[in-house]
Design an enzyme around this catalytic site. Structure first.
Site, mmCIF file in Angstrom:
data_model
loop_
_atom_site.group_PDB
_atom_site.id
_atom_site.type_symbol
_atom_site.label_atom_id
_atom_site.label_comp_id
_atom_site.label_asym_id
_atom_site.label_seq_id
_atom_site.Cartn_x
_atom_site.Cartn_y
_atom_site.Cartn_z
ATOM 1 N N LYS A 108 -6.233 -26.565 49.856
ATOM 2 C CA LYS A 108 -5.545 -25.358 50.287
ATOM 3 C C LYS A 108 -4.335 -25.483 49.232
ATOM 4 C CE LYS A 108 -5.296 -22.535 53.641
ATOM 5 N NZ LYS A 108 -6.360 -22.038 54.051
ATOM 6 N N GLY A 222 -2.428 -7.832 59.032
ATOM 7 C CA GLY A 222 -2.594 -7.919 57.362
ATOM 8 C C GLY A 222 -4.048 -7.673 57.513
ATOM 9 N N ALA A 224 -6.917 -9.528 57.767
ATOM 10 C CA ALA A 224 -7.856 -9.980 58.880
ATOM 11 C C ALA A 224 -7.606 -9.074 60.295
ATOM 12 C CB ALA A 224 -7.545 -11.568 59.339
ATOM 13 N N GLY A 225 -6.426 -9.209 60.574
ATOM 14 C CA GLY A 225 -5.950 -8.131 61.594
ATOM 15 C C GLY A 225 -6.533 -6.824 61.482
HETATM 16 N N1 GLU Z 1 -8.319 -18.503 52.976
HETATM 17 C C1 GLU Z 1 -9.285 -18.457 53.724
HETATM 18 C C2 GLU Z 1 -9.461 -19.473 54.855
HETATM 19 O O1 GLU Z 1 -8.388 -20.090 55.269
HETATM 20 C C3 GLU Z 1 -10.479 -18.435 52.802
HETATM 21 C C4 GLU Z 1 -10.663 -19.750 52.076
HETATM 22 C C5 GLU Z 1 -11.986 -19.425 51.016
HETATM 23 O O2 GLU Z 1 -12.526 -18.687 51.089
HETATM 24 O O3 GLU Z 1 -12.028 -20.493 50.085
HETATM 25 O O4 GLU Z 1 -10.504 -19.777 55.413
#
Ligand code: GLU
Length: 418
Positions: A108, A222, A224-225
């Site tokens: 991340k 946002g 997702a919601g």
């Molecule tokens: N940000 C998204 C998650 O928390 C997608 C991560 C990605 O596609 O690498 O799952």
């Protein structure tokens, strides 16, 4: 490493790992190997602002565990970003990828900034500056970032472009969640919400809930919601009775049209004052008497303070880390069926994985194929977790941990790490 605060997301992530290590009866060195990130990078980089000044920005990239493959996970642009938040999120990505059986590890990234206060040009320079700072640590077979809180396909496009100029060739596979025209995958835009709804469909079957008659409250409007609201309406015919964003909440017991809320949000930047809606507090939304509560905002929403008042039959966690371990136990005892975050929101990274496969093979699929493949993986993962939960009489999150961590540990073992 942590601050001694029980709401600290990384402490929560570590407590969850410890609980899982107990269930799986892991030895001490394996437990320690899971409790800490393998690598993390702290960067400070300059950005030229529109007013002629230069500002220093701080960013992080955590590569939590790459036993199962290159690390994978989004980049967040948020004013409250901390290294412990990024560590927790990187750990959760590790379990998420393993749970969906993707050949990937977890990572991340985050930059401390408020995109709402940046011009488009400044946002582009922050995106490029961050990639310049971390370029030597990422790559298509090393660590592949993606969109997350306050980042989007345009940000990914700038980042791919910056990385490509640094390495001297097009490297579309270094990021996922890109615009289609530069190697994005069909179906990536709504993948997080769609994947979550596939798990909701399976959960509803399990508890005997008719989604065609179900009422849904959505916390967080946002990416997702908002997709979750419109897809729940179009795929199942469910009724959206409340929505909220960072400015407040509105409810309409007769049901909102998800499209109308979306249009209102686009026009005014908030869901407040949406036609037909009555103003309520965000806390009231969480405690509404609905069938499904969708958590699609940030971490730390349901805690021991409010979990006892949740009336929903199913809690669908599209956000990362919205429920604390104490709240988990309260919900489990109340019989609320929680679809835990790293199962429920795994659709995003699953289609990101499909995007990586398409980039590497230079052959692109159509949307229907993406949806079918996504459905298959989400449905399988849901049932693996539900079975584990029933077999060991543990809550769904602990069950998801048990399935996912066992796979990571197996990879660590065969590689001779533990
Ligand atoms: N940000 C998204 C998650 O928390 C997608 C991560 C990605 O596609 O690498 O799952």
């Amino acid at each position: 490493m942590s601050t001694g605060n029980q709401d600290n997301p990384f402490e929560i992530a570590q407590r969850q790992i410890n609980a899982c290590a107990d269930i799986l009866k892991l030895d001490e060195s394996t437990r320690q190997g899971l409790l800490h990130p393998m690598r993390e990078f702290h960067v400070t980089f300059p950005v030229h602002m529109d007013d002629g000044t230069t500002r220093l920005f701080k960013g992080y990239r955590v590569q939590y565990n790459d036993a199962k493959g290159p690390t994978k996970g989004g980049i967040r642009f948020h004013p409250d970003e901390t290294i412990d938040t990024v560590r927790a999120l990187a750990a959760w990505m590790t379990w998420k990828c393993a749970l969906l059986d993707l050949p990937l590890g977890g990572g991340k990234g985050g930059v401390i900034c408020n995109p709402k206060e940046l011009s488009q040009q400044e946002l582009e320079r922050v995106s490029r500056g961050y990639i310049k700072a971390i370029a030597s640590f990422i790559g298509p077979d090393k660590d592949v970032p993606a969109p997350d809180v306050y980042t989007n396909p345009q940000v990914m496009a700038w980042m791919v472009d910056e990385y490509s100029s640094i390495v001297g060739k097009n490297q579309f596979g270094v990021m996922t969640g890109k615009p289609l025209v530069i190697g994005g995958s069909p179906g990536r835009g709504d993948a997080t919400a769609r994947g979550g709804l596939y798990t909701l469909r399976e959960a509803a079957k399990k508890i005997g809930l008719d989604l065609g008659k179900a009422t849904i409250a959505v916390q967080g409007f946002g990416n997702a919601g908002s997709f979750a609201a419109s897809l729940a309406e179009s795929l199942f015919g469910s009724k959206i009775v409340a929505v909220c964003d960072s400015r407040g909440a509105v409810c309409c017991l007769g049901g909102f049209s998800a499209m109308a809320v979306n249009q209102h949000k686009q026009a005014t930047s908030t869901v407040l004052e949406c036609a037909g809606g009555e103003c309520i507090t965000s806390d009231e939304l969480l405690e509404m008497d609905v069938d499904v509560l969708v958590l699609a905002a940030l971490e730390g929403t349901l805690t021991q303070r409010n979990a006892g008042r949740v009336k929903a039959k199913i809690v669908m966690e599209l956000a990362n880390g919205p429920t604390t371990p104490e709240a988990d136990e309260i919900l489990y005892e109340k019989g609320v069926h929680v679809i835990p975050d790293f199962l429920c929101n795994a659709g995003g990274v699953t289609v990101s994985y499909f995007e990586m496969v398409q980039n590497a093979s230079m052959y692109y699929w159509d949307e229907k194929e993406v949806h079918e493949k996504l459905d298959k993986r989400m449905t399988r993962a849901y049932h693996e977790v539900a079975e584990m939960s029933e077999k060991h009489a543990i809550n769904m999150r602990k069950a998801a941990y048990a399935v996912a961590v066992a796979r990571v540990v197996e990879a660590m073992k065969v590689r001779g790490w533990v």
